[in-house]
Write an enzyme that holds these catalytic residues in place. Structure first.
Site, PDB file in Angstrom:
ATOM      1  N   GLY A  86       0.798  -1.211   0.093  1.00 50.23           N
ATOM      2  CA  GLY A  86      -0.070  -0.202   0.034  1.00 50.23           C
ATOM      3  C   GLY A  86       0.670   1.162  -0.132  1.00 50.23           C
ATOM      4  O   GLY A  86       0.542   2.194  -0.632  1.00 50.23           O
ATOM      5  N   GLN A  88      -7.521   1.091   4.291  1.00 49.61           N
ATOM      6  CA  GLN A  88      -8.338   0.827   5.391  1.00 49.61           C
ATOM      7  C   GLN A  88      -9.815   0.338   4.898  1.00 49.61           C
ATOM      8  O   GLN A  88     -10.546  -0.263   5.626  1.00 49.61           O
ATOM      9  CB  GLN A  88      -8.492   1.594   6.471  1.00 49.61           C
ATOM     10  CG  GLN A  88      -7.124   1.847   7.277  1.00 49.61           C
ATOM     11  CD  GLN A  88      -6.937   0.411   8.147  1.00 49.61           C
ATOM     12  OE1 GLN A  88      -7.703   0.063   8.450  1.00 49.61           O
ATOM     13  NE2 GLN A  88      -5.443   0.293   8.298  1.00 49.61           N
ATOM     14  N   CYS A 113       3.971   5.417  18.747  1.00 44.59           N
ATOM     15  CA  CYS A 113       4.700   4.848  19.801  1.00 44.59           C
ATOM     16  C   CYS A 113       5.269   3.660  19.534  1.00 44.59           C
ATOM     17  O   CYS A 113       6.424   3.052  19.818  1.00 44.59           O
ATOM     18  CB  CYS A 113       4.056   5.026  20.960  1.00 44.59           C
ATOM     19  SG  CYS A 113       3.565   6.513  21.599  1.00 44.59           S
TER      20      CYS A 113
END
Ligand SMILES: *Cc1c(COP(=O)(O)O)cnc(C)c1O
Length: 392
Positions: free
Chosen positions: A72, A180, A326
């Site tokens: 993607g 998505q 993170c």
């Protein structure tokens, strides 16, 4: 509970057994090179073209408008860099949003260094791009609008058909990162006036390393990898035949009954959201309450670190995501959560769960119990929480 609970389907999905089965012969028996003219080559070529038809059919495109890629991210890079190069005589301005995937954002930033001008549209508190903002951002030198179909962190579904209409009326090309959305939301590139669209197999139970870019015929497309004549001279390199076959099978299955899947996932998602918000004080849902991917829930818990929550959930057998960078080793809070107005501390205490067809309501109950217990324990250790409790 012994079986692990996997609720990170926005990161990647399990390959469906039918997909594995469809791919297997192309490793061991039909391993020919699609460019070879003898029997094995022709068999491989046929498989590639058959998959191309399936991808096209899933999004309402023509097979000759589908180009296979390695991911993607590659499809995103290719779309943006191609328009930038092929249309530079027309202008140098690109419109995108602040909440795009890094495959879009970092590519745009790279183009800025090369002299292109990029507008990063803000989003509202739900993470929604306004079609009106898109319209107002169009200038004489605008060559491309790239707005994602659905956000990977908070699940918000963008007003794609409206933006497509605006782009068409303005004569500006419209690309959407639909990674998505494919298999989760019905897509018709013609009805939605989409000129270019990125997708990747591993987000809908296909193999990793196999994506595609749809490019409407008539749109100029520069070659991304030079070399052999594969992908109509646009992307050289021997085709990933098993991967392409897997993509074709997976997209066919994923788009066969989107409505039933949406219904099932929405029930699981909404049960989860309702129970967590009821059980855990100082928690909030991120993203749009209804205009969101059926499987996506993103909840912020004040006074905790998402990392601590993730690790504790992992020990309880639950695989989720902090929905922020993170996880990839950076301590910066998610650009998406900051864009919807969260403070740094709030963004750090967020949990993304993305459900799939294998998840059950029993798992949701176990998840809610686990989250409530862990958040409470983490808060007992938080000086900020202690301070706040004293004040009240
Ligand atoms: C996963 C994802 C990508 C990247 O796809 P890869 O095949 O992993 O490179 C791009 N955009 C969005 C919105 C994604 O969720």
């Amino acid at each position: 509970m012994t079986k692990r609970i996997y609720v990170d389907n926005a990161a990647t999905t399990k390959v469906a057994p039918e997909v594995v089965e469809a791919m297997l012969p192309y490793f061991t028996e039909d391993y020919g090179n699609p460019s070879s003219i003898y029997n094995e080559g022709r068999t491989a070529k046929k498989a590639v073209e058959n998959a191309r038809e399936k991808v096209a059919c899933a999004i309402g495109a023509d097979p000759k408008e589908i180009y296979f890629t390695g991911s993607g991210s590659e499809a995103d890079n290719w779309a943006i860099r191609s328009v930038a190069r092929a249309y530079k005589d027309k202008g140098n301005h690109i419109i995108t949003s602040a909440v795009e995937h890094h495959a879009i954002l970092h590519t745009c930033q790279d183009l800025e260094k090369q002299g292109y001008e990029v507008t990063y549209l803000p989003v509202d508190e739900y993470g929604m791009v306004s079609a009106e903002d898109v319209k107002n951002a169009i200038k004489d030198n605008t060559i491309l609008i790239s707005i994602m179909f659905a956000n990977n962190e908070i699940g918000t579904i963008m007003p794609i058909a409206e933006i497509g209409k605006i782009a068409k009326e303005a004569g500006v090309l419209f690309h959407t990162d639909a990674v998505q959305a494919v298999g989760n939301v019905p897509i018709d590139v013609k009805a939605m006036n989409i000129d270019m669209l990125s997708l990747t197999a591993h987000k809908f139970h296909g193999p990793k390393g196999s994506g595609a870019l749809y490019v409407r015929s008539g749109v100029k497309l520069t070659s991304f990898i030079t070399g052999g004549a594969q992908e109509r001279m646009r992307r050289a390199g021997t085709e990933n035949v098993p991967g392409i076959v897997g993509l074709g099978k997976a997209i066919e299955m994923a788009t066969a009954d989107i409505e039933a899947k949406q219904k099932k996932l929405t029930e699981i998602r909404d049960t989860y959201i309702k129970k967590v918000l009821e059980r855990v004080p100082y928690s909030r849902l991120n993203g749009h309450p209804t205009q969101r991917l059926a499987g996506n829930a993103n909840i912020s818990f004040e006074f905790i670190e998402g990392e601590g929550l993730l690790l504790s959930l992992d020990m309880k057998g639950i695989s989720a995501s902090s929905g922020s960078a993170c996880t990839s080793g950076s301590l910066d809070p998610s650009h998406v959560l900051l864009a919807i107005g969260l403070k740094h501390e709030q963004a750090h205490g967020s949990l993304r769960t993305s459900f799939g067809e294998d998840n059950t309501l029993e798992e949701v109950d176990y998840m809610v119990d686990s989250i409530a217990e862990i958040v409470d324990r983490l808060r007992q250790m938080s000086p900020l929480y202690e301070e706040m409790m004293k004040k009240n």
